[in-house]
Design a protein around this motif. Structure first.
Motif, PDB file in Angstrom:
ATOM      1  N   MET A 710       0.833  -1.203   0.000  1.00  0.00           N
ATOM      2  CA  MET A 710       0.000   0.000   0.000  1.00  0.00           C
ATOM      3  C   MET A 710       0.870   1.258   0.000  1.00  0.00           C
ATOM      4  O   MET A 710       0.462   2.290  -0.498  1.00  0.00           O
ATOM      5  N   ASP A 711       2.039   1.155   0.616  1.00  0.00           N
ATOM      6  CA  ASP A 711       2.854   2.360   0.797  1.00  0.00           C
ATOM      7  C   ASP A 711       3.931   2.506  -0.265  1.00  0.00           C
ATOM      8  O   ASP A 711       4.364   3.610  -0.557  1.00  0.00           O
ATOM      9  N   TYR A 712       4.379   1.392  -0.824  1.00  0.00           N
ATOM     10  CA  TYR A 712       5.413   1.421  -1.845  1.00  0.00           C
ATOM     11  C   TYR A 712       4.703   1.333  -3.191  1.00  0.00           C
ATOM     12  O   TYR A 712       4.046   0.337  -3.497  1.00  0.00           O
ATOM     13  N   ALA A 713       4.828   2.391  -4.000  1.00  0.00           N
ATOM     14  CA  ALA A 713       3.923   2.549  -5.152  1.00  0.00           C
ATOM     15  C   ALA A 713       4.426   1.848  -6.404  1.00  0.00           C
ATOM     16  O   ALA A 713       4.998   2.463  -7.297  1.00  0.00           O
ATOM     17  N   ILE A 714       4.232   0.536  -6.467  1.00  0.00           N
ATOM     18  CA  ILE A 714       4.536  -0.206  -7.688  1.00  0.00           C
ATOM     19  C   ILE A 714       3.401   0.048  -8.690  1.00  0.00           C
ATOM     20  O   ILE A 714       2.239  -0.064  -8.334  1.00  0.00           O
ATOM     21  N   PRO A 715       3.757   0.428  -9.926  1.00  0.00           N
ATOM     22  CA  PRO A 715       2.689   0.742 -10.879  1.00  0.00           C
ATOM     23  C   PRO A 715       1.905  -0.491 -11.302  1.00  0.00           C
ATOM     24  O   PRO A 715       2.380  -1.615 -11.179  1.00  0.00           O
TER      25      PRO A 715
ATOM     26  N   ILE B  38      -9.115  -8.128   7.041  1.00  0.00           N
ATOM     27  CA  ILE B  38      -8.133  -9.223   6.958  1.00  0.00           C
ATOM     28  C   ILE B  38      -6.704  -8.696   6.799  1.00  0.00           C
ATOM     29  O   ILE B  38      -5.800  -9.150   7.496  1.00  0.00           O
ATOM     30  N   PRO B  39      -6.457  -7.702   5.929  1.00  0.00           N
ATOM     31  CA  PRO B  39      -5.090  -7.148   5.910  1.00  0.00           C
ATOM     32  C   PRO B  39      -4.658  -6.617   7.268  1.00  0.00           C
ATOM     33  O   PRO B  39      -3.504  -6.810   7.677  1.00  0.00           O
ATOM     34  N   ALA B  40      -5.557  -5.965   7.969  1.00  0.00           N
ATOM     35  CA  ALA B  40      -5.202  -5.436   9.300  1.00  0.00           C
ATOM     36  C   ALA B  40      -4.865  -6.574  10.258  1.00  0.00           C
ATOM     37  O   ALA B  40      -3.965  -6.459  11.096  1.00  0.00           O
ATOM     38  N   ALA B  46      -5.026  -5.473  13.883  1.00  0.00           N
ATOM     39  CA  ALA B  46      -6.293  -5.826  14.535  1.00  0.00           C
ATOM     40  C   ALA B  46      -6.139  -7.269  15.001  1.00  0.00           C
ATOM     41  O   ALA B  46      -5.654  -8.112  14.247  1.00  0.00           O
ATOM     42  N   GLU B  47      -6.517  -7.522  16.260  1.00  0.00           N
ATOM     43  CA  GLU B  47      -6.380  -8.880  16.789  1.00  0.00           C
ATOM     44  C   GLU B  47      -7.667  -9.326  17.470  1.00  0.00           C
ATOM     45  O   GLU B  47      -7.688  -9.573  18.670  1.00  0.00           O
ATOM     46  N   PRO B  48      -8.771  -9.401  16.715  1.00  0.00           N
ATOM     47  CA  PRO B  48     -10.030  -9.812  17.349  1.00  0.00           C
ATOM     48  C   PRO B  48      -9.957 -11.276  17.800  1.00  0.00           C
ATOM     49  O   PRO B  48      -9.382 -12.109  17.114  1.00  0.00           O
ATOM     50  N   GLY B  49     -10.559 -11.538  18.938  1.00  0.00           N
ATOM     51  CA  GLY B  49     -10.605 -12.916  19.426  1.00  0.00           C
ATOM     52  C   GLY B  49     -11.699 -13.716  18.725  1.00  0.00           C
ATOM     53  O   GLY B  49     -11.634 -14.936  18.642  1.00  0.00           O
TER      54      GLY B  49
END
Lengths: 785, 291
Positions: A710-715, B38-40, B46-49
């Motif tokens: 998300m932070d490293y902007a690969i095109p 899910i990414p979090a 995020a660590e929901p039980g």
């Protein structure tokens, strides 16, 4: 040439890749295998005071937790390129750091557990007590007095100092120039981001003390050599390295990483196979990065545009510790390319390699040559700007002319390597047939009147590929700790089917296909009859691996020579079968026939059968057609070409749109046009990405702030136009195939073309230089001021 | 990375899901399309039980226009918005937004409800719904209640949903005739968060003057922001270039961006200014075109 070379035959690799059958490292499961997770430093510079592993050890399913102190008997990773007098083993990583860390993401402990999830959970329970130290992330800051010091043996954080060319002569010439352009050019840090991150699996047989290690590798033979002879101090023959399928590398998988040796050490300790596979976050933080130069240039020119001097001083950021060949990248592969396609009479380059509290920097697609090309191609535009000349006129004025080849760049900057061939106007002229420059300048003028800002940028580049003559680059030469020849073996089995093994180690390039094309053509057999095997130290001849656009130009040449040996033997056996003298037969189209009597012939398959059976062979010949060749190139190859980029800059938002991208490359003879075009496409995308979007950024405390996708902007594809490609063909005299290599061309050539285009678009605003990446914000700021 | 272990729960109706929320309190999270949560979790942010997956609950996936409202079920995926005829014909702002959220594979999974309930000011639908003056329906132990979108995002990554409430529906007033809308975003690349984005929804009277206008701003503050000063300026007006420029300035002044990799605060304000003007212009054109 033959039936296959020059044709876009479909890739042998693709059926298993596109159906998902290919086994990558993560797909490999061994019986009894356990999983390692590395605990990494949260600080960029800190002493390790204590590591409490007790809570982690209590997690059910954990087999053990270890720290650096448990591996004091394992040597640090070697630094294998001692450019600028870097001592071997100097400030390189250990399998796990013991006393201190010098960048975030260094391994300090490891958990091994029955499954990956358990290991990850347990790793979060390890408590490391750090004593934080002051940090420095910029190489320029790191060499200033009073900067935090990373290593006791590197005062002022200087790892090495290196120079080439003639400082005195260049400075004198600068004094004699009509105009001198000075600029600071920053070539920012990039993060390679191969689709497959790194990983390794080790298996150890205690009875024989033998390791088998699977690793994501571009150079399995080299990895084995470094791991055994340098890190473990065991015979090289006690380890087998397998690269499995490798999902891209762009250079970052050339290097011997601590984790590769750590899993081997763990497997030996616990006598179970151990797997480690990094996450994308670890890949960002702990895999090597590329570029990161800050360069001051001074270019002297006469009023007619003739450049008489180029002085370059570069501070290269090498990171917190040295990666495997880090010192060679900003030196040999950079400074020696600074003449470009131009007859600069005076050149000087001075480089400082510097330690900072950032991730290790090493080769990344192009490796030094993109940085050099960026300097040269920007310098040409800056001179043109200063003199109010057209950028193409300045280029033509300074091109090395066709009658000057072989050309030896000035001031010994190539250390004796000559440009063996070239015709730099040719691709430029071809590109200008595809792109009407005159019309563009008119359109640009009209558009400006309507408030639209178009720009065009050129890059008439050169690169050195097919690296490299061993004696030139090796110890005593440029400090590379080995040779750089390549190898191939070819066996023609009884049935006439062929197995080629190569020391090259492709990981996405299509080398399996191109090698088969070469073997099939030279032997006159169907392409389908050739199998190409690689990526395993067992069963392939030693080779230095795949990088530096060298697998076709060096590995392919080795294969070509091996096939010639097979043909010579086939001629002897064929003549014997035809009851003729070897002098009276010829090898053509897969047959040995009596000169003048093409009907009296034996096919290569018949000859292979006879050779394998061995019932009746010429006196002195051994059975079987099995030959190996080693090819040490006499020179690098010198691809060149012209890239043209057209952009539109939006004044109110600073956004850049790449409207058009043209490339005419001369990569010598082409084995497979589809594969070559594919390499150029990918290379251009990566080069444009550096110009416009990508940047590896650390904050002042040494935290990687561009540490995720998300932070490293690969095109993505929609960021780029359709590329228009063409070629000129000037065969390389350096190898029997006349090929030059193409893997890095696009990346090397494209970056300055894009930056030159954006600067052209911004010229109405009086902007002459901005540093990459040319984000919309940076451009907007420049327009505002 | 790998998330810590959690219990995965699959209720078959809303009231069971609500009961689970009541039981597990702040240890539980609702899983809709999963493209934010899910990414979090993978990064252990995020660590929901307890993860309560509501994708098995039927009847939450619909787009219907009735009695002057567009009703969107919370589990409707973004791709469904893109494909919906009613959205394509009458809700250009929603269509613009759906097309600009991440990429097609994400839009096949990510839901409209999740995009709002995650409370992330960088998400796209919050600004869109501000411009459309939508409301959301929350269902809890005591039945349902309707929450105006302006009351839904009280703070950074916080929504007005109680711990035991689930967002079930989004309600958007049907636009009158001669309406238009647009969503414009500057991002470094597809899939990135917006450096800034502006949502506009308006309708015009027979003389071409703006009767009503909604303007929402994405990722330029700790919450999604309504550009109310610009809305007030334009209401009842037929804006010329000067007035549009003033609206842009006001919207920029209403934003509260922070510096990050996507740009400085100053730059993001400049983007809000420019995108606001463009979004209004495009919305006006679309409104004229829909007469």
């Amino acid at each position: 040439m033959g039936k296959y070379i020059g044709e876009s035959v479909l890739r042998k690799e693709d059926p298993r890749l596109v159906t998902g059958e290919a086994k990558y490292l993560e797909d490999i499961q061994l019986s009894g295998m356990v999983h390692a997770v590395v605990k990494r430093s949260d600080y960029a510079h800190a002493k390790i005071k204590n590591i409490d592993t007790s809570e982690a050890e209590k997690v059910p399913g954990v087999i053990g937790v270890w720290t650096g102190k448990d591996f004091e008997d394992v040597n640090p990773m070697p630094c294998a390129w001692q450019a600028g007098g870097v001592d071997n083993n100097a400030n390189t990583p250990r399998v796990l750091e013991i006393d201190k860390v010098t960048f975030t993401g260094q391994g300090v402990a490891v958990v091994v557990a029955e499954d990956r999830n358990i290991a990850e959970d347990a790793s979060s329970k390890i408590v490391v007590d750090y004593e934080e130290l002051p940090t420095v992330v910029s190489a320029e800051e790191a060499i200033k007095p009073g900067a935090p010091q990373l290593h006791e043996n590197a005062p002022n954080n200087i790892c090495m100092e290196w120079e080439c060319g003639n400082q005195e002569g260049t400075e004198k010439a600068l004094g004699e120039a009509d105009v001198v352009v000075k600029e600071q050019l920053v070539n920012q840090r990039l993060i390679p981001s191969s689709m497959e991150p790194r990983g390794a699996i080790a298996d150890y047989q205690p009875a024989t003390e033998e390791f088998t290690v699977w690793m994501t590798s571009q150079a399995p033979h080299v990895h084995r050599l470094l791991a055994t002879a340098f890190v473990f101090g065991i015979p090289e023959t006690k380890m087998r390295v397998i690269a499995a399928h490798v999902g891209g590398g762009f250079g970052c998988k050339i290097f011997l990483y601590p984790e590769y040796c750590l899993v081997a050490a763990l497997a030996r300790k616990i006598e179970r196979p151990v797997k480690w596979m990094e996450t994308r976050s670890e890949n960002f933080a702990s895999t090597t990065h590329g570029r990161d130069h800050v360069t001051q240039i001074e270019v002297g020119a006469k009023n007619d545009g003739t450049i008489n001097s180029l002085k370059v001083t570069t501070v290269a950021n090498l990171g917190g510790t040295l990666s495997t060949i880090a010192p060679g990248i900003p030196t040999t592969l950079y400074g020696r390319l600074l003449s470009g396609t131009y007859k600069f009479p005076n050149i000087y380059c001075g480089v400082k390699g510097v330690y900072t509290n950032t991730g290790m920097v090493d080769a990344y697609r192009g490796a030094g040559r993109p940085e050099a090309t960026y300097v040269v191609e920007r310098a040409l535009d800056l001179v043109a700007n200063k003199l109010g000349m057209d950028v193409l006129d300045v280029r033509r004025k300074n091109f090395i002319q066709t009658n000057q080849f072989p050309y030896l760049p000035a001031d010994g900057i190539t250390k004796g390597l000559t440009y063996d061939s070239g015709d730099y106007e040719k691709p430029l002229n071809k590109a200008l047939q595809m792109f009407n420059y005159g019309n563009f300048r008119e359109e640009q003028k009209r558009a400006r009147d309507e408030g639209k800002y178009l720009g065009v940028g050129f890059s008439t580049y050169i690169e050195a590929c097919g690296v490299a003559p061993s004696a030139w680059i090796g110890v005593g030469g440029e400090g590379w700790g080995a040779g750089l020849w390549e190898s191939a073996n070819i066996r023609v089995h009884l049935t006439g089917k062929v197995v080629v093994t190569t020391g090259s180690s492709p990981h996405g390039q299509g080398t399996e296909t191109t090698m088969a094309q070469i073997a099939a053509d030279e032997l006159g057999i169907p392409y389908e009859d050739v199998e190409v095997k690689y990526n395993d130290t067992l069963g392939t001849p030693f080779g230095y691996g795949t990088y530096g656009s060298r697998s076709a130009a060096v590995g392919g040449a080795a294969l070509f020579n091996a096939v010639q040996k097979v043909k010579q033997k086939a001629v002897r056996i064929g003549a014997h079968m035809l009851e003729a003298s070897p002098d009276d037969v010829v090898f053509e189209d897969g047959k040995v026939s009596v000169k003048g009597s093409p009907d009296q012939a034996k096919t290569i398959q018949e000859i292979a059968g006879a050779a394998a059976l061995g019932y009746s062979l010429p006196e002195g010949d051994e059975p079987f057609l099995d030959e190996t060749a080693y090819f040490d190139p006499p020179n690098t190859t010198w691809p060149f070409g012209t890239h043209i980029c057209v952009v539109e800059v939006e004044k109110d938002t600073g956004s850049v749109m790449v409207k058009k991208y043209l490339a005419v490359d001369d990569v010598g003879n082409v084995v497979n046009p589809m594969i070559v075009d594919g390499q150029i496409h990918g290379g251009i995308a990566q080069g444009v990405a550096q110009a416009l979007w990508e940047s590896g950024e650390y904050n002042e405390s040494g935290q990687l702030v561009s540490g995720s996708m998300m932070d490293y902007a690969i095109p993505r594809t929609d960021c780029l136009p359709s590329f228009e490609l063409d070629r000129t063909v000037t065969p390389s005299p350096t190898n029997p195939l006349g090929v030059k290599g193409v893997g890095e061309t696009g990346t090397i050539a494209s970056t300055p073309a894009v930056v030159n285009a954006v600067m052209d678009a911004l010229s109405p605003f009086g902007v002459t230089h901005l540093d990459m990446p040319l984000t919309s914000q940076k451009i907007w700021n420049a327009i505002q001021s | 990375m790998i998330p810590p272990s959690f219990e995965y729960l699959t209720p078959s109706n809303i009231s069971d899901a609500v009961a689970l929320l009541q039981k597990h309190g702040d240890e539980a999270k609702i899983l809709a399309g999963g493209h934010s949560l899910i990414p979090a979790m993978r990064l252990r942010l995020a660590e929901p039980g307890y993860l309560i997956d509501i994708s098995g609950i039927g009847g939450l996936d619909y787009i219907q226009e009735e009695s002057g409202q567009l009703r969107i079920g919370a589990m409707t995926c973004e791709a469904a918005l893109e494909e919906s005829e009613i959205v394509q014909s009458k809700y250009p702002l929603l269509l613009d937004t759906a097309k600009m959220i991440a990429d097609p594979s994400v839009r096949n999974m990510a839901t409209v409800g999740g995009n709002l309930a995650h409370g992330d000011p960088a998400n796209d639908h919050p600004a869109t719904m501000l411009a459309l003056r939508a409301s959301v329906v929350a269902e809890g132990p005591n039945g349902t209640r309707e929450i105006k979108i302006d009351d839904f995002f009280p703070d950074f990554f916080t929504t007005a949903l109680a711990e035991d409430e689930i967002l079930t529906e989004i309600r958007i007033p049907s636009p009158p005739s001669a309406s238009g809308g647009a969503y414009l975003k500057i991002e470094r690349k597809v899939g990135d968060y917006a450096a800034a984005a502006v949502a506009c929804q308006l309708n015009i009277d027979s003389s071409g003057s703006i009767e009503n206008i909604g303007l929402g701003l994405t990722n330029v503050g700790s919450t999604p922001i309504r550009a109310s000063s610009a809305e007030e300026l334009l209401k009842g007006k037929k804006p010329d270039e000067n007035m549009l420029a003033e609206a842009g300035r006001l919207a920029a002044a209403d934003s509260e961006p922070m510096e990050d990799l996507r740009g400085s605060a100053e730059y993001k304000r400049a983007l809000v200014n420019e995108l606001t003007q463009r979004a209004i212009k495009l919305s006006l054109q679309r409104a004229e075109g829909s007469r």
